[in-house]
Design an enzyme around this catalytic site. Sequence first.
Site, PDB file in Angstrom:
ATOM      1  N   SER A 129       0.924  -1.353   0.024  1.00  0.00           N
ATOM      2  CA  SER A 129      -0.007  -0.063  -0.025  1.00  0.00           C
ATOM      3  C   SER A 129       0.826   1.390   0.079  1.00  0.00           C
ATOM      4  O   SER A 129       1.939   1.253   0.630  1.00  0.00           O
ATOM      5  CB  SER A 129      -0.985   0.064   1.284  1.00  0.00           C
ATOM      6  OG  SER A 129      -1.521   1.265   1.398  1.00  0.00           O
ATOM      7  N   TYR A 153      -2.485   0.674  10.643  1.00  0.00           N
ATOM      8  CA  TYR A 153      -2.703  -0.181   9.223  1.00  0.00           C
ATOM      9  C   TYR A 153      -1.258  -0.198   8.462  1.00  0.00           C
ATOM     10  O   TYR A 153      -0.763  -1.201   7.910  1.00  0.00           O
ATOM     11  CB  TYR A 153      -4.124   0.134   8.572  1.00  0.00           C
ATOM     12  CG  TYR A 153      -4.037  -0.301   7.214  1.00  0.00           C
ATOM     13  CD1 TYR A 153      -3.504   0.576   6.242  1.00  0.00           C
ATOM     14  CD2 TYR A 153      -4.292  -1.507   6.745  1.00  0.00           C
ATOM     15  CE1 TYR A 153      -3.590   0.180   4.775  1.00  0.00           C
ATOM     16  CE2 TYR A 153      -3.976  -1.990   5.289  1.00  0.00           C
ATOM     17  CZ  TYR A 153      -3.872  -1.151   4.606  1.00  0.00           C
ATOM     18  OH  TYR A 153      -3.774  -1.313   3.313  1.00  0.00           O
ATOM     19  N   LYS A 157       1.752  -2.793   7.274  1.00  0.00           N
ATOM     20  CA  LYS A 157       2.345  -3.178   5.706  1.00  0.00           C
ATOM     21  C   LYS A 157       3.688  -2.919   5.630  1.00  0.00           C
ATOM     22  O   LYS A 157       4.289  -3.568   5.195  1.00  0.00           O
ATOM     23  CB  LYS A 157       1.535  -2.156   4.715  1.00  0.00           C
ATOM     24  CG  LYS A 157       0.103  -2.513   4.635  1.00  0.00           C
ATOM     25  CD  LYS A 157      -0.166  -3.691   3.851  1.00  0.00           C
ATOM     26  CE  LYS A 157      -1.657  -3.972   3.329  1.00  0.00           C
ATOM     27  NZ  LYS A 157      -1.959  -5.303   2.747  1.00  0.00           N
TER      28      LYS A 157
HETATM   29  C1  WQD Z   1      -9.387   9.985  -0.237  1.00  0.00           C
HETATM   30  C2  WQD Z   1      -9.891  11.481  -0.064  1.00  0.00           C
HETATM   31  C3  WQD Z   1     -10.257  12.267   2.025  1.00  0.00           C
HETATM   32  C4  WQD Z   1     -14.115  10.239   2.595  1.00  0.00           C
HETATM   33  C5  WQD Z   1      -7.137   5.180   1.937  1.00  0.00           C
HETATM   34  C6  WQD Z   1      -6.342   4.463   3.055  1.00  0.00           C
HETATM   35  C7  WQD Z   1      -5.986   2.950   2.825  1.00  0.00           C
HETATM   36  C8  WQD Z   1      -5.533   2.810   1.260  1.00  0.00           C
HETATM   37  C9  WQD Z   1      -6.071   3.670   0.266  1.00  0.00           C
HETATM   38  C10 WQD Z   1      -5.474   0.434   1.099  1.00  0.00           C
HETATM   39  C11 WQD Z   1      -9.059  12.094   1.086  1.00  0.00           C
HETATM   40  C12 WQD Z   1     -11.293  12.186   0.990  1.00  0.00           C
HETATM   41  C13 WQD Z   1     -12.788  10.648   2.096  1.00  0.00           C
HETATM   42  C14 WQD Z   1     -14.898  10.937   2.586  1.00  0.00           C
HETATM   43  C15 WQD Z   1     -13.623  12.940   1.979  1.00  0.00           C
HETATM   44  N1  WQD Z   1      -6.161   1.436   1.124  1.00  0.00           N
HETATM   45  N2  WQD Z   1     -12.409  11.875   1.654  1.00  0.00           N
HETATM   46  N3  WQD Z   1     -14.734  12.506   2.410  1.00  0.00           N
HETATM   47  O1  WQD Z   1      -7.169   8.128   2.754  1.00  0.00           O
HETATM   48  O2  WQD Z   1      -6.288   8.337   0.690  1.00  0.00           O
HETATM   49  O3  WQD Z   1      -6.391   6.314   1.589  1.00  0.00           O
HETATM   50  O4  WQD Z   1      -7.141   4.164   0.723  1.00  0.00           O
HETATM   51  O5  WQD Z   1      -4.005   0.355   1.336  1.00  0.00           O
HETATM   52  O6  WQD Z   1      -7.469   2.358   2.841  1.00  0.00           O
HETATM   53  O7  WQD Z   1      -5.058   4.750   3.186  1.00  0.00           O
HETATM   54  O8  WQD Z   1      -8.280   7.282   0.682  1.00  0.00           O
HETATM   55  O9  WQD Z   1     -10.731   7.416   0.047  1.00  0.00           O
HETATM   56  O10 WQD Z   1     -10.115   7.305   2.455  1.00  0.00           O
HETATM   57  O11 WQD Z   1      -9.771   9.334   0.945  1.00  0.00           O
HETATM   58  O12 WQD Z   1     -13.551  13.896   2.050  1.00  0.00           O
HETATM   59  O13 WQD Z   1     -16.119  10.612   3.179  1.00  0.00           O
HETATM   60  O14 WQD Z   1     -11.143  11.442   0.007  1.00  0.00           O
HETATM   61  O15 WQD Z   1      -9.862  13.244   2.843  1.00  0.00           O
HETATM   62  O16 WQD Z   1      -8.715  13.236   0.710  1.00  0.00           O
HETATM   63  P1  WQD Z   1      -7.042   7.537   1.387  1.00  0.00           P
HETATM   64  P2  WQD Z   1      -9.778   7.753   0.969  1.00  0.00           P
END
Ligand code: WQD
Length: 346
Positions: A129, A153, A157
């Site tokens: 990841s 998490y 990894k």
């Molecule tokens: C993306 C963007 C949020 C939800 C995650 C984790 C991990 C990894 C990849 C496996 C961010 C914004 C999100 C919401 C929002 N997976 N957001 N409102 O945090 O980049 O990474 O996924 O390894 O699970 O690290 O992904 O989709 O949570 O957020 O504004 O209700 O969307 O702030 O900027 P993230 P995400």
Amino acid sequence: MKTNSKNILLTGGTGYIGSHTAVELLNAGYHVTIFDNLSNSKIEVLSRIEIITGAMPEFEQIDLRDEAELSKGFDKYSFDAVIHFAGLKSVGESVTNPLDTYENNLLSTIYLLKVMRKKAVLNLIFSGSATVYAIPETLPIKENNVLGADCPYGRSKLMIEEILTDLSVSDPEWKIQILRYFNPVGAHPTGLIGEDPSGIPSNLFPYLSRVAQGVYKELKIFGSDYKTSDGTCIRDYIHVVDLAKGHLSTLSRLDHSSGMEIFNLGTGHGYSVLEVVKAYEKASGIKIPYIFTERRKGDIPISYADPTKAEHLLGWKAEKTIDDMCKDAWNWQTKNPNGYIKKKKE
Ligand code: WQD
């Protein structure tokens, strides 16, 4: 269809990325066996895979932490390689209950590696990841960017990457490929398999899909004051089918590689939250209500991959656009409003 007599084990193969990878491997003529404890996925996925590919993967309900059962599983089949997806992946859960994440992710991996060594199956692809990267000082993020996960998490990894590094140094017979995924989103174009998170989704795409469907009133955008073009965070969203194809390319790489290699699997392009909302509105034809709220703890402002190493050495490049990602995510959502749970007959 090209036939490979090779049999590939997918641990966690009924999960989101595992199931899409199973489809691509079966379509490429591989035999696929799935070990999964079904703690965070549904057995229904198997019949969906069969409808898409015409082939039913072998399946054993095994928890990798049960070394004896795992060993029996390896006696029953002969594997040419293992793709290790199994693990807990919720960032939020890992913060509130770190022991579960560490126990599950680390012990599952250690027992898997011990049994693989015992059975002389030494070809491994690990589902890594991009959360292992520290807040990037330089962009795009290359494989040699500074590492430093900021949640249990991500640290689990990172610890697994350290274990794999030590194993590779201790025994050069191992061939290990670590794939660092950026933000996997979307679903298979048939809408038969897709992301089916339990509870309220913490990730953007599944939450957005439920707002579009009217399950949730509005999207909360976590922060609008980041130093980006529109103030919202930027991420490298990659279509899950492109990601699955990356595993197919890595399997071929295993045939003529040695030791351990690490690859970023991303598109190399970042999109802001607001840009994703706009693309989703275009794909679904639905206006997405949203409000700006406080930043979410742990979010980094900008993250997107430099995927050139994978392009050059794996011959792999993501092809699907953000519009494809939104269209396929919406198609999955409308066809499976309750995920894989079969709707009760009225
Ligand atoms: C993306 C963007 C949020 C939800 C995650 C984790 C991990 C990894 C990849 C496996 C961010 C914004 C999100 C919401 C929002 N997976 N957001 N409102 O945090 O980049 O990474 O996924 O390894 O699970 O690290 O992904 O989709 O949570 O957020 O504004 O209700 O969307 O702030 O900027 P993230 P995400």
